[in-house]
Design a protein around this motif. Sequence first.
Motif, PDB file in Angstrom:
ATOM      1  N   PRO A  63       0.791  -1.273   0.089  1.00  0.00           N
ATOM      2  CA  PRO A  63       0.011  -0.083   0.118  1.00  0.00           C
ATOM      3  C   PRO A  63       0.805   1.312  -0.038  1.00  0.00           C
ATOM      4  CG  PRO A  63      -0.863  -1.616   1.802  1.00  0.00           C
ATOM      5  CD  PRO A  63       0.502  -2.170   1.026  1.00  0.00           C
ATOM      6  N   VAL A  64       0.314   2.383  -0.638  1.00  0.00           N
ATOM      7  CA  VAL A  64       0.744   3.762  -0.580  1.00  0.00           C
ATOM      8  C   VAL A  64      -0.214   4.446  -0.236  1.00  0.00           C
ATOM      9  CG1 VAL A  64       2.757   2.965  -2.570  1.00  0.00           C
ATOM     10  CG2 VAL A  64       0.287   3.981  -3.055  1.00  0.00           C
ATOM     11  N   ASN A  65       0.216   5.809   0.194  1.00  0.00           N
ATOM     12  CA  ASN A  65      -0.538   6.715   0.470  1.00  0.00           C
ATOM     13  C   ASN A  65      -1.366   7.531  -0.299  1.00  0.00           C
ATOM     14  OD1 ASN A  65       0.139   6.523   3.442  1.00  0.00           O
ATOM     15  ND2 ASN A  65       1.683   8.160   3.254  1.00  0.00           N
ATOM     16  N   GLU A  71      -1.537   9.439  -6.586  1.00  0.00           N
ATOM     17  CA  GLU A  71      -0.293   9.797  -7.475  1.00  0.00           C
ATOM     18  C   GLU A  71       1.059   9.069  -7.481  1.00  0.00           C
ATOM     19  OE1 GLU A  71      -2.823  13.482  -5.864  1.00  0.00           O
ATOM     20  OE2 GLU A  71      -2.114  11.588  -5.034  1.00  0.00           O
ATOM     21  N   HIS A  72       1.459   8.667  -6.329  1.00  0.00           N
ATOM     22  CA  HIS A  72       2.465   7.592  -6.304  1.00  0.00           C
ATOM     23  C   HIS A  72       2.277   6.449  -6.822  1.00  0.00           C
ATOM     24  CE1 HIS A  72       6.039   6.446  -4.436  1.00  0.00           C
ATOM     25  NE2 HIS A  72       5.692   5.128  -3.867  1.00  0.00           N
ATOM     26  N   LEU A  73       0.940   5.973  -6.597  1.00  0.00           N
ATOM     27  CA  LEU A  73       0.867   4.634  -7.243  1.00  0.00           C
ATOM     28  C   LEU A  73       0.845   4.670  -8.844  1.00  0.00           C
ATOM     29  CD1 LEU A  73      -0.102   1.809  -6.902  1.00  0.00           C
ATOM     30  CD2 LEU A  73      -2.918   2.498  -7.180  1.00  0.00           C
ATOM     31  N   ALA A  74       0.454   5.813  -9.389  1.00  0.00           N
ATOM     32  CA  ALA A  74       0.510   6.154 -10.986  1.00  0.00           C
ATOM     33  C   ALA A  74       1.912   6.114 -11.361  1.00  0.00           C
ATOM     34  CB  ALA A  74      -0.254   7.261 -11.172  1.00  0.00           C
ATOM     35  N   GLY A  75       2.630   6.739 -10.466  1.00  0.00           N
ATOM     36  CA  GLY A  75       4.266   6.835 -10.862  1.00  0.00           C
ATOM     37  C   GLY A  75       4.871   5.373 -10.867  1.00  0.00           C
ATOM     38  N   LYS A  76       4.349   4.599  -9.688  1.00  0.00           N
ATOM     39  CA  LYS A  76       5.052   3.251  -9.809  1.00  0.00           C
ATOM     40  C   LYS A  76       4.669   2.319 -10.907  1.00  0.00           C
ATOM     41  CE  LYS A  76       5.007   0.856  -6.132  1.00  0.00           C
ATOM     42  NZ  LYS A  76       4.712   0.133  -4.685  1.00  0.00           N
ATOM     43  N   VAL A  77       3.525   2.632 -11.437  1.00  0.00           N
ATOM     44  CA  VAL A  77       2.974   2.045 -12.657  1.00  0.00           C
ATOM     45  C   VAL A  77       3.703   2.697 -13.964  1.00  0.00           C
ATOM     46  CG1 VAL A  77       1.181   1.617 -14.405  1.00  0.00           C
ATOM     47  CG2 VAL A  77       0.699   1.492 -11.697  1.00  0.00           C
TER      48      VAL A  77
END
Length: 129
Positions: free
Chosen positions: A76-78, A81-87
């Motif tokens: 999990p991420v907060n 925006e960070h999740l999209a960056g990881k993708v």
Amino acid sequence: MSDYGKIWMDNIKINGIKVYAYHGALEAERVLGQFFIIDVTMYLDLRTASEDDNLNGTVHYGEAYELIEQIVKSEPVNLIEHLAGKVSMALFDRYDKILEMDVTVTKPSPPIDGHYEDVSITINRKREF
């Protein structure tokens, strides 16, 4: 006129990837979880694939889907925006043919009081040469 040296900007879209996961800044989001919807547009030159009918000239969107789903289901991420960056980083790392991409992460049911359809963010990233 010759096409030598020309970069074609075609795209592959994977829309509506629906994954149940536990991302969010609030504790309740990480405990209860929720659905996330991911849309990805990958910009690349599909001229070779369109002429040769060979998978080597494109991105295997089945594999790309599996990679995206794996990332969304992972730690999990907060922030979405960070999740999209990881993708985007994972797709760039896996497929050198991708020149640019848009990644949209949608939360259909974020913990916000009010009347709205959903909340989403879109990032646009370009490969650095």
